[in-house]
Design a protein around this motif. Structure first.
Motif, PDB file in Angstrom:
ATOM      1  N   GLU A   1       0.925   4.069  -2.946  1.00 29.97           N
ATOM      2  CA  GLU A   1       0.624   5.475  -2.650  1.00 29.97           C
ATOM      3  C   GLU A   1       1.773   6.383  -3.100  1.00 29.97           C
ATOM      4  O   GLU A   1       1.552   7.416  -3.723  1.00 29.97           O
TER       5      GLU A   1
ATOM      6  N   ASP B   1      -8.755  11.314  -3.895  1.00 24.62           N
ATOM      7  CA  ASP B   1      -8.740  11.107  -2.436  1.00 24.62           C
ATOM      8  C   ASP B   1      -9.448   9.802  -2.088  1.00 24.62           C
ATOM      9  O   ASP B   1      -8.984   9.034  -1.241  1.00 24.62           O
ATOM     10  N   ASP B   2     -10.578   9.542  -2.781  1.00 22.68           N
ATOM     11  CA  ASP B   2     -11.300   8.288  -2.542  1.00 22.68           C
ATOM     12  C   ASP B   2     -10.470   7.091  -2.994  1.00 22.68           C
ATOM     13  O   ASP B   2     -10.504   6.023  -2.379  1.00 22.68           O
ATOM     14  N   TRP B   3      -9.723   7.281  -4.093  1.00 23.52           N
ATOM     15  CA  TRP B   3      -8.849   6.215  -4.613  1.00 23.52           C
ATOM     16  C   TRP B   3      -7.824   5.827  -3.537  1.00 23.52           C
ATOM     17  O   TRP B   3      -7.646   4.655  -3.216  1.00 23.52           O
ATOM     18  N   LEU B   4      -7.155   6.843  -2.976  1.00 22.93           N
ATOM     19  CA  LEU B   4      -6.122   6.582  -1.954  1.00 22.93           C
ATOM     20  C   LEU B   4      -6.742   5.992  -0.690  1.00 22.93           C
ATOM     21  O   LEU B   4      -6.197   5.072  -0.082  1.00 22.93           O
ATOM     22  N   THR B   5      -7.918   6.517  -0.293  1.00 25.04           N
ATOM     23  CA  THR B   5      -8.599   6.007   0.900  1.00 25.04           C
ATOM     24  C   THR B   5      -9.037   4.568   0.685  1.00 25.04           C
ATOM     25  O   THR B   5      -8.819   3.698   1.540  1.00 25.04           O
ATOM     26  N   GLY B   6      -9.661   4.310  -0.469  1.00 25.52           N
ATOM     27  CA  GLY B   6     -10.153   2.965  -0.777  1.00 25.52           C
ATOM     28  C   GLY B   6      -9.030   1.949  -0.807  1.00 25.52           C
ATOM     29  O   GLY B   6      -9.161   0.843  -0.261  1.00 25.52           O
TER      30      GLY B   6
ATOM     31  N   LYS C   1       0.832  -1.213   0.000  1.00 25.09           N
ATOM     32  CA  LYS C   1       0.000   0.000   0.000  1.00 25.09           C
ATOM     33  C   LYS C   1       0.864   1.259   0.000  1.00 25.09           C
ATOM     34  O   LYS C   1       0.583   2.229  -0.706  1.00 25.09           O
TER      35      LYS C   1
ATOM     36  N   ASN D   1     -12.691   9.881  -7.479  1.00 25.54           N
ATOM     37  CA  ASN D   1     -11.942  10.990  -6.906  1.00 25.54           C
ATOM     38  C   ASN D   1     -10.609  10.455  -6.373  1.00 25.54           C
ATOM     39  O   ASN D   1     -10.563   9.369  -5.792  1.00 25.54           O
TER      40      ASN D   1
ATOM     41  N   GLY E   1      -6.163   2.242   0.720  1.00 28.83           N
ATOM     42  CA  GLY E   1      -5.630   2.124   2.085  1.00 28.83           C
ATOM     43  C   GLY E   1      -6.473   1.242   2.984  1.00 28.83           C
ATOM     44  O   GLY E   1      -5.970   0.613   3.916  1.00 28.83           O
ATOM     45  N   LYS E   2      -7.789   1.164   2.718  1.00 34.44           N
ATOM     46  CA  LYS E   2      -8.700   0.383   3.569  1.00 34.44           C
ATOM     47  C   LYS E   2      -8.815  -1.077   3.134  1.00 34.44           C
ATOM     48  O   LYS E   2      -9.498  -1.864   3.780  1.00 34.44           O
ATOM     49  N   THR E   3      -8.183  -1.431   2.041  1.00 35.67           N
ATOM     50  CA  THR E   3      -8.293  -2.803   1.514  1.00 35.67           C
ATOM     51  C   THR E   3      -7.837  -3.827   2.551  1.00 35.67           C
ATOM     52  O   THR E   3      -6.784  -3.684   3.173  1.00 35.67           O
TER      53      THR E   3
END
Length: 425
Positions: A359, A389-394, A355, A387, A396-398
């Motif tokens: 990133e 930001d959503d890409w990075l958040t999504g 991850k 988006n 990161g939460k995998t």
């Protein structure tokens, strides 16, 4: 805070994307044209941008055009033809100094946009016909570009894998077209296709830099006007049951090229797309991946080995260079790494490391204006609104469970091996 703030406006026949950022001392203008890949037009599309960037009505020779770029404080102009899923995308890029950083108040952004417009809508042509000499010169260069793929065995083997795996699908077409089709292209039929492309393609203009959005929109409105159109859409359909096949070819090569194609059936913007990114990173995407450690480091089987995704087509490719007699063992170990992924045989540490690398890779891409455009353009190709930001958040939460679930969707399709003439004798 948003990673990228993109404003999108509907213009006459195209969309204007403005990313206002103080990150760069230059402004970057990128024009993109997207159309479904077809055998009928693929070669003309590969040729067209090079003809357009060679000259225009105002700059009738390449040297005059390049001389004008020098006058614009050494502005850089380049064109590119790429394949995104089953679309062929033409790009024109102009990077030009931002006048805010110069003592000369010359309106460079406006001049840059005027130059892009000149190249796009005022080509060197008369009576619906391109300049013959320019077309013939660029045809010769296109032949060389196509031939270069056959000469570079790493690129050639990847091309052949795609040809075999996607036989009968538009994706099997090479982005530069077919060498046998070049002879049929002339200054008349290429000009006819130019008119067709500007009437039918999905058109997008990106402006990246410390710019005034209202000013940019006003300049674009004056310079570029096209007929409204409904872009042609290629439906992304998952592949039916995959039957594994192996293709071996012999050529006069010193090193074997083992390329393996998988169907992921996961596309950009799908809910499990983030998990697919992490899966690929652990499996073969980076130097800490299972393929690199087990195929190259532990067993010394490969000079190079890596996997990459084609997320607009739902594919993953493994590329490696091996000794001819290591084919069976290399395939066996690659299969074992996939089985390990499917069984969840990887650690939380590997997940977190992957991850972090993904990133960093994304943020590095966003450090260049053209990188920003490529990232944002995924939404155009996929008709999604992901988006960043959503890409990075999504991503990161995998979770591990999601990665295992993705791994079990990935199916081996085609093994392609380019081996030597003396092998197996």
């Amino acid at each position: 805070m948003a990673v990228i703030s993109e404003s999108i406006k509907d213009m006459k026949g195209y969309k204007l994307h403005v990313v206002k950022t103080e990150k760069f001392k230059t402004n970057t203008i990128v024009w993109k044209m997207k159309s479904p890949l077809t055998s009928e037009n693929v070669t003309k599309r590969a040729l067209l941008p090079y003809v357009l960037q060679s000259s225009s009505k105002a700059y009738p020779t390449t040297s005059k055009l390049r001389s004008y770029l020098d006058e614009l404080y050494g502005a850089n102009l380049y064109v590119d033809v790429s394949k995104k899923g089953e679309y062929q995308v033409i790009s024109f890029s102009l990077e030009i100094a931002n006048e805010k950083f110069l003592s000369d108040p010359e309106p460079l952004l406006k001049k840059g946009m005027e130059l892009i417009a000149e190249i796009l809508v005022n080509p060197l042509a008369e009576n619906e016909t391109f300049d013959k000499e320019t077309v013939e010169k660029e045809k010769r260069t296109l032949k060389q570009r196509i031939q270069a793929v056959y000469d570079d065995k790493m690129r050639y083997s990847n091309f052949r894998l795609v040809q075999e795996m996607c036989a009968g699908e538009p994706y099997a077409l090479h982005v530069n077209g077919e060498i046998d089709d070049i002879a049929e292209i002339n200054e008349q039929n290429l000009y006819s296709y130019y008119k067709q492309a500007f009437a039918e393609d999905e058109l997008d203009l990106f402006i990246i830099g410390d710019v005034n959005e209202v000013e940019v929109q006003s300049i674009a409105e004056n310079l570029l006007k096209f007929e409204q159109r409904t872009p042609k859409i290629v439906e992304t359909t998952p592949s039916a049951n995959v039957e594994e096949k192996t293709v071996k070819e012999k050529e006069d090569v010193k090193q074997g090229k083992l390329n393996i194609g998988y169907r992921t059936n996961i596309f950009y913007g799908d809910h499990d797309y983030f998990a697919l990114q992490v899966f690929n990173g652990i499996f073969g995407g980076f130097s800490h991946s299972k393929l690199f450690i087990n195929v190259r480091e532990k067993n010394s089987l490969a000079y190079y080995v890596a996997s990459r995704l084609e997320s607009h087509k739902g594919l993953m490719m493994v590329m490696s260079g091996i000794e001819f007699n290591n084919f069976e063992l290399a395939v066996k170990i690659i299969r074992e790494q996939m089985q390990a992924m499917q069984a969840g045989d990887f650690t939380e540490q590997e997940i977190e490391q992957t991850k972090a690398v993904i990133e960093n890779q994304m943020l590095e891409t966003l450090d260049t204006a053209r990188g920003m455009v490529e990232v944002l353009y995924h939404n155009v190709v996929s008709e999604q609104k992901v988006n960043l930001d959503d890409w990075l958040t999504g991503m990161g939460k995998t979770t591990k469970e999601e990665i295992v679930e993705v791994a079990n969707k990935v199916k081996m399709d085609t093994i392609y091996f380019l081996t030597g003439l003396e092998a197996d004798k």
